[in-house]
Design a protein around this motif. Structure first.
Motif, PDB file in Angstrom:
ATOM      1  N   PHE A   1      15.422 -11.377 -35.146  1.00  0.00           N
ATOM      2  CA  PHE A   1      14.816 -10.204 -34.499  1.00  0.00           C
ATOM      3  C   PHE A   1      13.963 -10.655 -33.316  1.00  0.00           C
ATOM      4  O   PHE A   1      13.119 -11.547 -33.437  1.00  0.00           O
ATOM      5  CB  PHE A   1      13.951  -9.437 -35.505  1.00  0.00           C
ATOM      6  CG  PHE A   1      13.352  -8.168 -34.956  1.00  0.00           C
ATOM      7  CD1 PHE A   1      14.038  -6.968 -35.048  1.00  0.00           C
ATOM      8  CD2 PHE A   1      12.100  -8.175 -34.348  1.00  0.00           C
ATOM      9  CE1 PHE A   1      13.479  -5.789 -34.552  1.00  0.00           C
ATOM     10  CE2 PHE A   1      11.549  -7.007 -33.853  1.00  0.00           C
ATOM     11  CZ  PHE A   1      12.234  -5.815 -33.947  1.00  0.00           C
ATOM     12  N   ASP A   2      14.187 -10.036 -32.148  1.00  0.00           N
ATOM     13  CA  ASP A   2      13.496 -10.417 -30.913  1.00  0.00           C
ATOM     14  C   ASP A   2      12.188  -9.634 -30.790  1.00  0.00           C
ATOM     15  O   ASP A   2      12.143  -8.561 -30.195  1.00  0.00           O
ATOM     16  CB  ASP A   2      14.397 -10.162 -29.710  1.00  0.00           C
ATOM     17  CG  ASP A   2      13.868 -10.787 -28.422  1.00  0.00           C
ATOM     18  OD1 ASP A   2      12.661 -11.087 -28.368  1.00  0.00           O
ATOM     19  OD2 ASP A   2      14.661 -10.951 -27.483  1.00  0.00           O
ATOM     20  N   LYS A   3      11.130 -10.187 -31.323  1.00  0.00           N
ATOM     21  CA  LYS A   3       9.843  -9.500 -31.332  1.00  0.00           C
ATOM     22  C   LYS A   3       9.302  -9.304 -29.924  1.00  0.00           C
ATOM     23  O   LYS A   3       8.761  -8.231 -29.607  1.00  0.00           O
ATOM     24  CB  LYS A   3       8.826 -10.290 -32.168  1.00  0.00           C
ATOM     25  CG  LYS A   3       7.462  -9.624 -32.246  1.00  0.00           C
ATOM     26  CD  LYS A   3       6.504 -10.410 -33.139  1.00  0.00           C
ATOM     27  CE  LYS A   3       5.128  -9.754 -33.175  1.00  0.00           C
ATOM     28  NZ  LYS A   3       4.185 -10.498 -34.058  1.00  0.00           N
ATOM     29  N   GLU A   4       9.435 -10.291 -29.052  1.00  0.00           N
ATOM     30  CA  GLU A   4       8.905 -10.179 -27.700  1.00  0.00           C
ATOM     31  C   GLU A   4       9.598  -9.068 -26.919  1.00  0.00           C
ATOM     32  O   GLU A   4       8.960  -8.339 -26.156  1.00  0.00           O
ATOM     33  CB  GLU A   4       9.029 -11.517 -26.964  1.00  0.00           C
ATOM     34  CG  GLU A   4       8.131 -12.602 -27.522  1.00  0.00           C
ATOM     35  CD  GLU A   4       6.672 -12.169 -27.586  1.00  0.00           C
ATOM     36  OE1 GLU A   4       6.170 -11.606 -26.586  1.00  0.00           O
ATOM     37  OE2 GLU A   4       6.038 -12.372 -28.636  1.00  0.00           O
ATOM     38  N   ARG A   5      10.888  -8.941 -27.105  1.00  0.00           N
ATOM     39  CA  ARG A   5      11.618  -7.856 -26.437  1.00  0.00           C
ATOM     40  C   ARG A   5      11.128  -6.503 -26.938  1.00  0.00           C
ATOM     41  O   ARG A   5      10.912  -5.575 -26.150  1.00  0.00           O
ATOM     42  CB  ARG A   5      13.115  -8.008 -26.695  1.00  0.00           C
ATOM     43  CG  ARG A   5      13.957  -6.858 -26.134  1.00  0.00           C
ATOM     44  CD  ARG A   5      15.444  -7.092 -26.373  1.00  0.00           C
ATOM     45  NE  ARG A   5      16.219  -5.928 -25.991  1.00  0.00           N
ATOM     46  CZ  ARG A   5      16.447  -4.883 -26.778  1.00  0.00           C
ATOM     47  NH1 ARG A   5      15.949  -4.878 -28.008  1.00  0.00           N
ATOM     48  NH2 ARG A   5      17.171  -3.866 -26.352  1.00  0.00           N
ATOM     49  N   ALA A   6      10.949  -6.385 -28.250  1.00  0.00           N
ATOM     50  CA  ALA A   6      10.464  -5.130 -28.828  1.00  0.00           C
ATOM     51  C   ALA A   6       9.080  -4.786 -28.293  1.00  0.00           C
ATOM     52  O   ALA A   6       8.801  -3.638 -27.934  1.00  0.00           O
ATOM     53  CB  ALA A   6      10.444  -5.220 -30.349  1.00  0.00           C
ATOM     54  N   LEU A   7       8.204  -5.782 -28.210  1.00  0.00           N
ATOM     55  CA  LEU A   7       6.855  -5.556 -27.679  1.00  0.00           C
ATOM     56  C   LEU A   7       6.906  -5.107 -26.227  1.00  0.00           C
ATOM     57  O   LEU A   7       6.140  -4.234 -25.797  1.00  0.00           O
ATOM     58  CB  LEU A   7       6.015  -6.827 -27.810  1.00  0.00           C
ATOM     59  CG  LEU A   7       5.521  -7.166 -29.225  1.00  0.00           C
ATOM     60  CD1 LEU A   7       4.989  -8.596 -29.275  1.00  0.00           C
ATOM     61  CD2 LEU A   7       4.436  -6.184 -29.669  1.00  0.00           C
TER      62      LEU A   7
ATOM     63  N   PRO B   1      17.482   2.109 -34.978  1.00  0.00           N
ATOM     64  CA  PRO B   1      18.481   1.437 -34.141  1.00  0.00           C
ATOM     65  C   PRO B   1      18.086   0.041 -33.684  1.00  0.00           C
ATOM     66  O   PRO B   1      18.956  -0.749 -33.305  1.00  0.00           O
ATOM     67  CB  PRO B   1      18.642   2.384 -32.948  1.00  0.00           C
ATOM     68  CG  PRO B   1      17.400   3.199 -32.925  1.00  0.00           C
ATOM     69  CD  PRO B   1      16.998   3.351 -34.356  1.00  0.00           C
ATOM     70  N   MET B   2      16.784  -0.277 -33.721  1.00  0.00           N
ATOM     71  CA  MET B   2      16.349  -1.628 -33.379  1.00  0.00           C
ATOM     72  C   MET B   2      16.042  -2.463 -34.615  1.00  0.00           C
ATOM     73  O   MET B   2      16.242  -3.678 -34.606  1.00  0.00           O
ATOM     74  CB  MET B   2      15.102  -1.578 -32.484  1.00  0.00           C
ATOM     75  CG  MET B   2      15.357  -1.165 -31.057  1.00  0.00           C
ATOM     76  SD  MET B   2      13.859  -1.285 -30.045  1.00  0.00           S
ATOM     77  CE  MET B   2      13.649  -3.071 -29.959  1.00  0.00           C
ATOM     78  N   HIS B   3      15.545  -1.822 -35.670  1.00  0.00           N
ATOM     79  CA  HIS B   3      15.130  -2.568 -36.856  1.00  0.00           C
ATOM     80  C   HIS B   3      16.327  -3.195 -37.561  1.00  0.00           C
ATOM     81  O   HIS B   3      16.349  -4.404 -37.825  1.00  0.00           O
ATOM     82  CB  HIS B   3      14.369  -1.632 -37.806  1.00  0.00           C
ATOM     83  CG  HIS B   3      13.536  -2.343 -38.811  1.00  0.00           C
ATOM     84  ND1 HIS B   3      12.561  -1.704 -39.535  1.00  0.00           N
ATOM     85  CD2 HIS B   3      13.525  -3.631 -39.241  1.00  0.00           C
ATOM     86  CE1 HIS B   3      11.970  -2.576 -40.354  1.00  0.00           C
ATOM     87  NE2 HIS B   3      12.555  -3.755 -40.194  1.00  0.00           N
TER      88      HIS B   3
END
Length: 286
Positions: free
Chosen positions: A184-190, A266-268
């Motif tokens: 999971f791309d946390k930085e992209r989500a942030l 859709p992201m999780h």
């Protein structure tokens, strides 16, 4: 042939960023993002839809990411727009980029989940046409009184701190509870959460605190084409019963609970979400 086209469509001094992608002749799917996010929450979903032959249209809400706040200072404040305005704007966007096309599906998350239901009430498909509706993680059909102090506190926090850095972190934690998928791309989500402006946040929060469509649910007469989807671990919208209630008041509708999922399905857990979406869409066409 696949295509990708982005446009700026100005409506009531709002220059909306709009992105139309996918097979030119594919059934059209409209995707509406959550407050304090942007059209990129659908990146994974869009790729899967294109592979499955669908065309997609997505955009950024007022004051979010590539759609700036209204250019008219008199319209750039809370209370100037409500959810019906947002639906009317979307209708203009669809008519502009895909004239004469009935969407095969409307998929929305959070406030987007409210908007797809309201849009379906205001602009139902014409005789002989079918539009599937998937409402994800929506806060029911009316503003939740218990949530209003929270919204006001978040706006004040943003103003007091002179930025949204801390609010972004807190929002991410609410939206994406553990466990997270491997990779999971946390930085992209942030970065997606951070892309909202204070003006856009206030405008959309005001609309979120001032709607009530409970008495108009009967305008949707094709409940079999509606899915209400909830995340098992979604602590953002309040009691999950509000979503169950919408489902129960809409005869024929389908209710899906995604296990281990937070506020942005859709992201999780994108693959799980897309499997549900494609199964529900079936052979819907515009």
């Amino acid at each position: 042939m696949a295509e990708s086209e982005n446009k700026t469509i100005t409506i009531e001094s709002i220059p909306y960023y709009v992105l139309l992608e996918g097979p030119h002749d594919g059934p059209l799917v409209i995707l509406i993002h959550a407050l304090m996010s942007n059209h990129r929450i659908w990146d994974h979903t869009v790729a899967t839809l294109h592979t499955s032959g669908y065309r997609t249209l997505r955009y950024d809400h007022i004051g979010h990411n590539l759609t700036p706040p209204p250019a008219d200072a008199q319209r750039n404040k809370p209370g100037c727009f409500n959810f019906d305005d947002f639906c009317r704007h979307l209708h203009t966007i669809i008519d502009t980029v895909a004239p004469g096309i009935t969407p095969a599906a409307l998929i929305g998350c959070s406030i987007g989940g409210v908007l797809v239901l309201r849009y379906h009430m205001l602009y139902p498909p014409s005789e002989g046409k079918v539009t599937k509706v998937i409402s994800c993680a929506a806060p029911g059909l009316t503003s939740l009184d218990a949530s209003k102090p929270k919204w006001k506190a978040r706006i004040q926090q943003w103003k007091d701190e002179g930025g949204n850095e801390e609010l972004v972190k807190q929002t991410f934690e609410r939206w994406f509870p553990e466990p997270l998928p491997e990779g999971f791309d946390k930085e992209r989500a942030l970065s997606i959460v951070k892309s909202c402006s204070l003006e856009g946040y206030e405008i959309c929060v005001w609309a979120t605190m001032n709607f009530d469509y409970t008495g108009e649910l009967g305008r949707i007469r094709d409940g079999q084409n509606v899915m209400i989807l909830a995340g098992e671990n979604d602590g953002n919208i309040g009691p999950r019963e509000v979503l169950v209630d919408v489902h129960e008041k809409l005869p024929g509708s389908r209710y899906v609970l995604m296990e281990g999922t937070g506020h942005i399905p859709p992201m999780h857990w994108p693959e799980r979400f897309e499997k549900i979406v494609l199964e529900f869409l079936g052979k819907a066409s515009g």
